[in-house]
Design a protein around this motif. Structure first.
Motif, PDB file in Angstrom:
ATOM      1  N   TYR A  65       0.968  -1.208   0.016  1.00 47.27           N
ATOM      2  CA  TYR A  65       0.007  -0.107  -0.034  1.00 47.27           C
ATOM      3  C   TYR A  65       1.025   1.061   0.091  1.00 47.27           C
ATOM      4  CZ  TYR A  65      -3.565   3.317   1.192  1.00 47.27           C
ATOM      5  OH  TYR A  65      -4.538   4.251   1.225  1.00 47.27           O
ATOM      6  N   ASN A  69       5.113   0.979  -5.946  1.00 48.08           N
ATOM      7  CA  ASN A  69       5.805   1.421  -7.009  1.00 48.08           C
ATOM      8  C   ASN A  69       7.050   1.270  -6.885  1.00 48.08           C
ATOM      9  OD1 ASN A  69       3.682   1.957  -8.924  1.00 48.08           O
ATOM     10  ND2 ASN A  69       3.097   3.852  -7.636  1.00 48.08           N
ATOM     11  N   GLU A  97      -1.913  -4.591 -12.409  1.00 45.89           N
ATOM     12  CA  GLU A  97      -2.119  -3.077 -12.780  1.00 45.89           C
ATOM     13  C   GLU A  97      -3.193  -2.552 -13.695  1.00 45.89           C
ATOM     14  OE1 GLU A  97       2.035  -1.659 -13.287  1.00 45.89           O
ATOM     15  OE2 GLU A  97       2.806  -3.299 -12.230  1.00 45.89           O
ATOM     16  N   ALA A  98      -3.483  -1.456 -13.495  1.00 48.64           N
ATOM     17  CA  ALA A  98      -4.442  -0.666 -14.247  1.00 48.64           C
ATOM     18  C   ALA A  98      -5.790  -1.189 -14.351  1.00 48.64           C
ATOM     19  CB  ALA A  98      -3.755  -0.531 -15.664  1.00 48.64           C
ATOM     20  N   LYS A 100      -9.325  -0.772 -13.032  1.00 45.27           N
ATOM     21  CA  LYS A 100     -10.621   0.446 -12.894  1.00 45.27           C
ATOM     22  C   LYS A 100     -11.677  -0.087 -12.519  1.00 45.27           C
ATOM     23  CE  LYS A 100      -8.661   3.096 -16.845  1.00 45.27           C
ATOM     24  NZ  LYS A 100      -8.705   3.968 -17.958  1.00 45.27           N
ATOM     25  N   GLU A 114      -8.724   4.054 -10.632  1.00 41.04           N
ATOM     26  CA  GLU A 114      -7.900   3.366 -11.117  1.00 41.04           C
ATOM     27  C   GLU A 114      -6.881   2.896 -10.028  1.00 41.04           C
ATOM     28  OE1 GLU A 114      -4.346   2.899 -14.623  1.00 41.04           O
ATOM     29  OE2 GLU A 114      -5.699   4.652 -14.658  1.00 41.04           O
ATOM     30  N   GLY A 115      -6.359   1.419 -10.048  1.00 38.78           N
ATOM     31  CA  GLY A 115      -5.753   1.049  -9.044  1.00 38.78           C
ATOM     32  C   GLY A 115      -4.816  -0.410  -9.352  1.00 38.78           C
ATOM     33  N   TYR A 116      -4.621  -1.088  -8.338  1.00 37.92           N
ATOM     34  CA  TYR A 116      -4.001  -2.086  -8.320  1.00 37.92           C
ATOM     35  C   TYR A 116      -4.820  -3.368  -7.823  1.00 37.92           C
ATOM     36  CZ  TYR A 116      -0.028   1.024  -9.215  1.00 37.92           C
ATOM     37  OH  TYR A 116       0.634   1.917  -9.601  1.00 37.92           O
ATOM     38  N   LYS A 139      -4.366   3.791  -7.107  1.00 35.62           N
ATOM     39  CA  LYS A 139      -3.263   4.495  -7.633  1.00 35.62           C
ATOM     40  C   LYS A 139      -3.222   6.049  -7.272  1.00 35.62           C
ATOM     41  CE  LYS A 139      -0.855   4.415 -11.970  1.00 35.62           C
ATOM     42  NZ  LYS A 139      -0.943   4.137 -13.226  1.00 35.62           N
ATOM     43  N   GLU A 140      -2.249   6.314  -6.551  1.00 36.94           N
ATOM     44  CA  GLU A 140      -2.232   7.729  -6.254  1.00 36.94           C
ATOM     45  C   GLU A 140      -2.381   8.639  -7.654  1.00 36.94           C
ATOM     46  OE1 GLU A 140       1.151   8.621  -3.917  1.00 36.94           O
ATOM     47  OE2 GLU A 140       0.540   7.036  -2.283  1.00 36.94           O
ATOM     48  N   SER A 141      -2.942   9.620  -7.492  1.00 37.63           N
ATOM     49  CA  SER A 141      -3.284  10.523  -8.565  1.00 37.63           C
ATOM     50  C   SER A 141      -2.045  11.761  -8.573  1.00 37.63           C
ATOM     51  CB  SER A 141      -4.648  11.608  -8.681  1.00 37.63           C
ATOM     52  OG  SER A 141      -4.810  12.344  -9.407  1.00 37.63           O
ATOM     53  N   THR A 142      -1.512  11.995  -9.666  1.00 40.86           N
ATOM     54  CA  THR A 142      -0.322  12.861 -10.043  1.00 40.86           C
ATOM     55  C   THR A 142      -0.934  14.201 -10.270  1.00 40.86           C
ATOM     56  OG1 THR A 142      -0.082  11.923 -12.661  1.00 40.86           O
ATOM     57  CG2 THR A 142       1.152  11.175 -10.624  1.00 40.86           C
TER      58      THR A 142
END
Length: 144
Positions: A65, A69, A97-98, A100, A114-116, A139-142
């Motif tokens: 968690y 990455n 991965e990826a 949704k 989106e996440g894992y 997934k953390e948003s950038t």
């Protein structure tokens, strides 16, 4: 001479057959008790091993968690989901991965996240049994 009257034989004792039946019943009772006690004792230790395996699997998921990455973490990642169930003392994990998902947020339009998908398998009882934990890690948003 005067003869003494004969005494009646004592009737208050147990016969040999009664003693043997009582001993057989007592033996069956004791053996049943030993079997149940031994089974519960073994089960207690088995549940302890299972609890440790669950804790280890949860620890891997929690670590992922935070560091999902990070390629430097050494937690026995497998690239094929079928390899999850190949015995390894440390256990295995697989990350899809990826992924949704659409989240229902009430009256508003569904939000897509989106996440894992993470699946962790940890073995116990010398590899004869295992526990499996699956979890979704967002997934953390950038974007800012």
């Amino acid at each position: 001479m005067k003869s003494k009257p004969l005494k009646k034989p004592a009737t208050g004792g147990f016969t040999l057959l009664e003693v043997l039946v009582a001993m057989a019943l007592f033996t069956i009772f004791i053996l049943a008790f030993i079997f149940v006690y031994g089974w519960s004792f073994e089960n207690t230790f088995l549940m302890g091993e299972k609890s440790r395996a669950v804790a280890k699997a949860q620890e891997v998921v929690e670590r992922l968690y935070i560091d999902i990455n990070d390629p430097n973490i050494d937690l026995n990642r497998v690239t094929n989901p079928d390899d999850l169930y190949v015995y390894n003392e440390k256990g295995n994990y697989y990350v899809k991965e990826a992924v949704k998902y659409a989240m229902d947020v009430g009256d508003e339009e569904d939000k897509v996240v989106e996440g894992y998908n993470v699946t962790t398998v940890v073995f116990y009882k010398g590899g004869a049994r295992y526990v499996e934990i699956s979890n979704f890690i967002l997934k953390e948003s950038t974007e800012e």
